[in-house]
Design a protein around this motif. Structure first.
Motif, PDB file in Angstrom:
ATOM      1  N   ASP A 218      -6.049   7.363 -10.400  1.00 39.12           N
ATOM      2  CA  ASP A 218      -6.019   5.673 -12.498  1.00 39.12           C
ATOM      3  C   ASP A 218      -5.469   4.764 -11.351  1.00 39.12           C
ATOM      4  N   CYS A 219      -5.191   4.406  -9.830  1.00 41.36           N
ATOM      5  CA  CYS A 219      -4.647   3.241  -9.777  1.00 41.36           C
ATOM      6  C   CYS A 219      -5.901   2.463  -9.453  1.00 41.36           C
ATOM      7  N   ARG A 220      -5.834   0.923  -9.867  1.00 39.87           N
ATOM      8  CA  ARG A 220      -6.744   0.000 -10.352  1.00 39.87           C
ATOM      9  C   ARG A 220      -6.695  -0.596  -9.196  1.00 39.87           C
ATOM     10  N   GLY A 221      -5.464  -1.572  -8.203  1.00 40.42           N
ATOM     11  CA  GLY A 221      -5.157  -1.997  -7.113  1.00 40.42           C
ATOM     12  C   GLY A 221      -6.283  -1.286  -5.530  1.00 40.42           C
ATOM     13  N   ARG A 222      -5.004  -1.333  -5.578  1.00 42.13           N
ATOM     14  CA  ARG A 222      -4.857  -0.687  -4.346  1.00 42.13           C
ATOM     15  C   ARG A 222      -3.449  -0.054  -3.980  1.00 42.13           C
ATOM     16  N   VAL A 223      -4.110   1.366  -2.679  1.00 43.80           N
ATOM     17  CA  VAL A 223      -2.182   1.855  -2.705  1.00 43.80           C
ATOM     18  C   VAL A 223      -1.815   0.713  -1.005  1.00 43.80           C
ATOM     19  N   VAL A 224      -0.676   0.691  -1.322  1.00 42.88           N
ATOM     20  CA  VAL A 224      -0.068  -0.086  -0.308  1.00 42.88           C
ATOM     21  C   VAL A 224       0.707   0.531  -0.509  1.00 42.88           C
ATOM     22  N   VAL A 225       0.667   1.430   1.628  1.00 40.96           N
ATOM     23  CA  VAL A 225       1.917   2.099   2.358  1.00 40.96           C
ATOM     24  C   VAL A 225       2.687   1.217   3.128  1.00 40.96           C
ATOM     25  N   THR A 226       3.509   1.499   3.202  1.00 48.57           N
ATOM     26  CA  THR A 226       5.089   0.759   3.874  1.00 48.57           C
ATOM     27  C   THR A 226       5.685   1.978   4.194  1.00 48.57           C
TER      28      THR A 226
ATOM     29  N   GLY B  41       6.822   3.865   9.854  1.00 51.59           N
ATOM     30  CA  GLY B  41       5.653   3.157   9.611  1.00 51.59           C
ATOM     31  C   GLY B  41       4.209   3.306  10.767  1.00 51.59           C
ATOM     32  N   HIS B  42       4.335   4.309  11.859  1.00 55.86           N
ATOM     33  CA  HIS B  42       3.429   4.736  11.994  1.00 55.86           C
ATOM     34  C   HIS B  42       2.592   5.364  11.547  1.00 55.86           C
ATOM     35  N   ILE B  43       3.312   5.760  11.037  1.00 55.57           N
ATOM     36  CA  ILE B  43       3.152   7.226  10.253  1.00 55.57           C
ATOM     37  C   ILE B  43       1.939   6.514   8.838  1.00 55.57           C
ATOM     38  N   GLY B  44       2.802   5.662   8.389  1.00 58.96           N
ATOM     39  CA  GLY B  44       2.360   5.101   7.428  1.00 58.96           C
ATOM     40  C   GLY B  44       1.181   4.531   7.547  1.00 58.96           C
ATOM     41  N   GLY B  45       0.994   4.176   8.296  1.00 62.12           N
ATOM     42  CA  GLY B  45      -0.624   3.159   8.827  1.00 62.12           C
ATOM     43  C   GLY B  45      -1.251   4.422   9.226  1.00 62.12           C
ATOM     44  N   LYS B  46      -1.027   4.871   9.872  1.00 55.03           N
ATOM     45  CA  LYS B  46      -2.357   6.363   9.300  1.00 55.03           C
ATOM     46  C   LYS B  46      -3.075   7.071   8.242  1.00 55.03           C
ATOM     47  N   ILE B  47      -2.151   7.328   6.958  1.00 57.21           N
ATOM     48  CA  ILE B  47      -1.685   7.304   6.712  1.00 57.21           C
ATOM     49  C   ILE B  47      -2.697   6.158   5.054  1.00 57.21           C
ATOM     50  N   ALA B  48      -2.700   5.274   5.462  1.00 56.90           N
ATOM     51  CA  ALA B  48      -3.129   4.196   4.622  1.00 56.90           C
ATOM     52  C   ALA B  48      -4.870   3.752   5.669  1.00 56.90           C
ATOM     53  N   ALA B  49      -4.857   4.477   6.585  1.00 54.82           N
ATOM     54  CA  ALA B  49      -6.354   4.843   7.214  1.00 54.82           C
ATOM     55  C   ALA B  49      -7.104   5.353   6.480  1.00 54.82           C
ATOM     56  N   THR B  50      -6.656   6.208   6.165  1.00 50.88           N
ATOM     57  CA  THR B  50      -7.476   7.864   5.991  1.00 50.88           C
ATOM     58  C   THR B  50      -7.686   7.234   4.453  1.00 50.88           C
ATOM     59  N   LEU B  51      -6.400   7.316   3.476  1.00 53.89           N
ATOM     60  CA  LEU B  51      -6.949   6.481   2.943  1.00 53.89           C
ATOM     61  C   LEU B  51      -8.026   5.691   2.315  1.00 53.89           C
ATOM     62  N   ALA B  52      -8.117   4.403   2.737  1.00 57.95           N
ATOM     63  CA  ALA B  52      -8.999   3.735   3.308  1.00 57.95           C
ATOM     64  C   ALA B  52     -10.492   4.345   3.096  1.00 57.95           C
TER      65      ALA B  52
ATOM     66  N   THR C 189     -10.157   5.754  -1.144  1.00 57.00           N
ATOM     67  CA  THR C 189      -9.185   4.724  -1.817  1.00 57.00           C
ATOM     68  C   THR C 189      -8.599   3.505  -1.011  1.00 57.00           C
ATOM     69  N   PRO C 190      -9.254   2.459  -2.029  1.00 60.57           N
ATOM     70  CA  PRO C 190      -8.969   1.161  -1.257  1.00 60.57           C
ATOM     71  C   PRO C 190      -7.261   1.262  -0.664  1.00 60.57           C
ATOM     72  N   ALA C 191      -7.263   1.143   0.700  1.00 58.89           N
ATOM     73  CA  ALA C 191      -5.112   0.987   1.391  1.00 58.89           C
ATOM     74  C   ALA C 191      -4.701   0.175   2.330  1.00 58.89           C
ATOM     75  N   PHE C 192      -4.170   0.116   2.429  1.00 56.82           N
ATOM     76  CA  PHE C 192      -3.665  -1.320   3.685  1.00 56.82           C
ATOM     77  C   PHE C 192      -2.133  -0.779   4.010  1.00 56.82           C
ATOM     78  N   PHE C 193      -1.570  -1.019   4.983  1.00 58.45           N
ATOM     79  CA  PHE C 193      -0.367  -1.254   5.587  1.00 58.45           C
ATOM     80  C   PHE C 193       0.593  -2.083   5.087  1.00 58.45           C
TER      81      PHE C 193
END
Length: 286
Positions: free
Chosen positions: A4-12, A18-29, A33-37
């Motif tokens: 339902d997200c109209r924006g982006r997924v921001v992982v932190t 944080g290293h894990i979050g960066g990988k999750i953001a990359a996988t989503l993108a 799913t537009p995403a960034f860390f």
């Protein structure tokens, strides 16, 4: 929530989370799913401006008590973004303050000292990947969609490059007419350097193909008269491909039929291009 997200997924996340979050953001993108860390320590020094009210924030912390994340939760809430957390403690501050909490709890770390984040980070990574793949499935995300976000990778090239992108056109295309001789065909094969030439009718429709292999076979059979009509020795069943077909299909057909080149035709079946294995190698399709 992510669908339902109209924006982006921001992982932190802080530290190893944080290293894990960066990988999750990359996988989503990379899966639609537009995403960034966003680093949580930098967030309170201006990077919160990256977040909008239409975003979803995924916050990772094994303890659920990381100060850098807890301190920015009120600001995220004021912005209006939704908060999803992945922690190892369902009773933690982060889990309680999140709209949705996913548990990545483990009984103990793989570290023999029980200190270094090992099993907990693996669990969080697996959970993040599972989340991304569930979203991928619900979006009906395809291999071609994946290739569009990976144009520099081998998959991108194999799934995005079409015949029109690799074929030679114009004067680079080898062809002779129906009145041509074997000598004319040899001239085309030699000058165009593709190892074959097309034979076309007055409407420029391919009616045959003659290859350097065909030429060798003629000489082996003792038929060395180069003034022989090309129509009497050509292969009358040339394999034709449309310009919109995938280049990788041509690779498969080359392997199947043990041939080195193809003729490309338009919707009217007129010859407009040609390519061989060297062109596919140059385009890195192979």
């Amino acid at each position: 929530m992510i669908l339902d997200c109209r924006g982006r997924v921001v992982v932190t996340g802080m530290g190893k989370s944080g290293h894990i979050g960066g990988k999750i953001a990359a996988t989503l993108a990379s899966t639609g799913t537009p995403a960034f860390f966003m680093h949580p320590a930098e967030a309170s020094h201006g990077d919160l401006g990256m977040i909008t009210s239409e975003d979803v924030v995924i916050a990772l912390s094994n303890s659920g008590e990381s100060d850098e994340i807890i301190n920015i939760l009120p600001a995220i809430r004021r912005i209006g973004a939704r908060i999803l957390s992945i922690t190892g403690s369902e009773s933690s501050t982060l889990s309680r303050e999140s709209e949705v909490h996913l548990s990545a709890a483990v009984s103990h770390e793989a570290c023999p000292l029980g200190l270094a984040p090992t099993a907990s980070t693996t669990a969080a990574l697996a959970l993040g990947d599972a989340l991304a793949l569930c979203v991928l499935d619900l979006r009906e995300f395809t291999a071609e969609d994946f290739a569009r976000s990976h144009p520099g990778g081998s998959l991108g090239r194999r799934l995005l490059v079409r015949i029109k992108d690799v074929m030679r056109t114009g004067n680079a295309v080898p062809w002779v007419n129906e009145q041509a001789t074997v000598q004319d065909a040899i001239t085309q094969i030699s000058s165009k350097g593709m190892g074959f030439t097309a034979i076309v009718d007055p409407q420029h429709h391919p009616i045959g193909i003659f290859t350097d292999g065909d030429l060798r076979r003629l000489f082996m059979q003792g038929k060395s008269n180069t003034q022989t009509a090309i129509t009497s020795v050509m292969n009358t069943h040339p394999r034709l491909l449309g310009t919109q077909q995938m280049a990788v299909d041509a690779v498969n057909l080359m392997e199947q039929y043990k041939i080195n080149g193809f003729l490309a035709v338009d919707e009217q079946q007129q010859l407009i291009g040609a390519f061989n294995m060297h062109d596919l190698l140059k385009a890195k399709v192979v």
